[in-house]
Design an enzyme around this catalytic site. Structure first.
Site, PDB file in Angstrom:
ATOM      1  N   ASP A 216      35.809  37.974  50.146  1.00 43.21           N
ATOM      2  CA  ASP A 216      36.050  38.849  48.999  1.00 43.21           C
ATOM      3  C   ASP A 216      37.070  39.905  49.413  1.00 43.21           C
ATOM      4  OD1 ASP A 216      34.853  39.775  46.202  1.00 43.21           O
ATOM      5  OD2 ASP A 216      35.200  41.565  47.413  1.00 43.21           O
ATOM      6  N   LEU A 217      38.070  40.139  48.566  1.00 43.19           N
ATOM      7  CA  LEU A 217      39.105  41.118  48.882  1.00 43.19           C
ATOM      8  C   LEU A 217      38.602  42.532  48.579  1.00 43.19           C
ATOM      9  CD1 LEU A 217      42.338  39.398  47.503  1.00 43.19           C
ATOM     10  CD2 LEU A 217      41.345  39.286  49.799  1.00 43.19           C
TER      11      LEU A 217
ATOM     12  N   ASP B  56      38.822  37.410  42.744  1.00 40.22           N
ATOM     13  CA  ASP B  56      39.383  37.669  44.075  1.00 40.22           C
ATOM     14  C   ASP B  56      38.443  37.174  45.151  1.00 40.22           C
ATOM     15  OD1 ASP B  56      37.457  39.592  43.484  1.00 40.22           O
ATOM     16  OD2 ASP B  56      38.357  41.087  44.819  1.00 40.22           O
TER      17      ASP B  56
END
Length: 274
Positions: free
Chosen positions: A152-153, A195
């Site tokens: 996960d960004l 994302d």
């Protein structure tokens, strides 16, 4: 393009070789099937036009051989008609085979389009699930380890809010390219959310997974620092030693580890083995 040219040239040369063999063997041995082979290959790999050109070459080669090796004294009209019928057969082969090749390539493009995330080029959520479940079945069958990473960004929403969705999309594309360059060709990468990404490391134990994820984190850090992106990545990794759980349970465990990584300051990875 080079490959097509090579196949086309090789097919044309082959018709000459077959023609010479036909001349040596005499009129009593039919080379019809052999003449059809280069026509078929050129039509399949190069296309209809190239296949027809090779068909012309095969027909001319056959005609010259029979014109110089004609003990029965067939008339020019008969030989011309026979050449015309052979040319028709060769063209029919080229046309049919080229259509089959086009159809096969079109079906393959549609299959890839249905499995691919259009923005990033990675596997989409459904295709990723299918591929990982196949790998999990293989891991159960041969008692191999398997590792699944949930990525996960961090601070991605800030990019969208301050720089716009177009810049956010470009970031996702660069992240996807970086992931593909950092993992092995045998690993499976997919985009499973906005994302959120996931990577399945086939036949990979906990220690190997740690090395792979550390390499991935460093590669992502280099990319973001060089490109000026103010984002990092939090990664959760779960390793199955022998018997894998269901896909949903496995992804859920990796998701929990990812949130632990965020709680510990982000830009890091948390691991668990089951």
């Amino acid at each position: 393009m080079i490959k097509r040219h090579i196949i086309f040239a090789a097919s044309f040369v082959t018709t000459i070789i077959i023609g010479y063999s036909d001349y040596l063997s005499g009129v009593h041995v039919s080379m019809m099937l052999l003449y059809a082979v280069p026509v078929l290959l050129s039509a399949w790999y190069c296309g209809k036009v190239e296949g027809i050109f090779v068909a012309v070459g095969a027909t001319v080669s056959w005609f010259l051989v029979n014109a110089n090796n004609n003990p029965s004294g067939e008339s020019e009209a008969v030989m011309s008609w026979n050449a015309f019928t052979r040319f028709g057969i060769f063209v029919l082969i080229a046309y049919t085979v080229s259509l089959q090749a086009q159809l096969r390539r079109a079906l393959e493009r549609e299959r890839l389009r249905s499995e691919t995330d259009r923005l990033t080029g990675l596997l989409n959520k459904g295709a990723f699930r299918d591929r990982v479940e196949e790998e999990m079945d293989r891991a159960r069958r041969y008692k191999h380890s398997l590792s699944l990473a949930f990525i996960d960004l961090d601070n991605f929403k800030r990019v969208n809010d301050t720089q716009g969705h177009a810049r956010g999309d470009r970031l996702l594309q660069q992240v996807s390219e970086t992931i593909l360059h950092a993992i092995r060709r045998t690993d499976i990468a997919g985009r499973i959310g906005g994302d959120e990404f996931a990577v399945c490391f086939a036949e990979t134990g906990e220690e190997e997974a740690r090395k792979a994820i550390n390499h991935l984190l460093k590669t992502l850090q280099i990319m973001t620092s060089q490109s000026g992106w103010q984002v990092t990545a939090s990664i959760g990794v779960v390793t199955c030693r022998e018997l894998c759980d269901t896909y949903d349970a496995l992804l859920g465990k990796a998701d929990k580890q990812m949130y632990l990584a965020k709680e510990k300051g982000k830009n890091t990875a948390e691991f668990v083995a089951i």
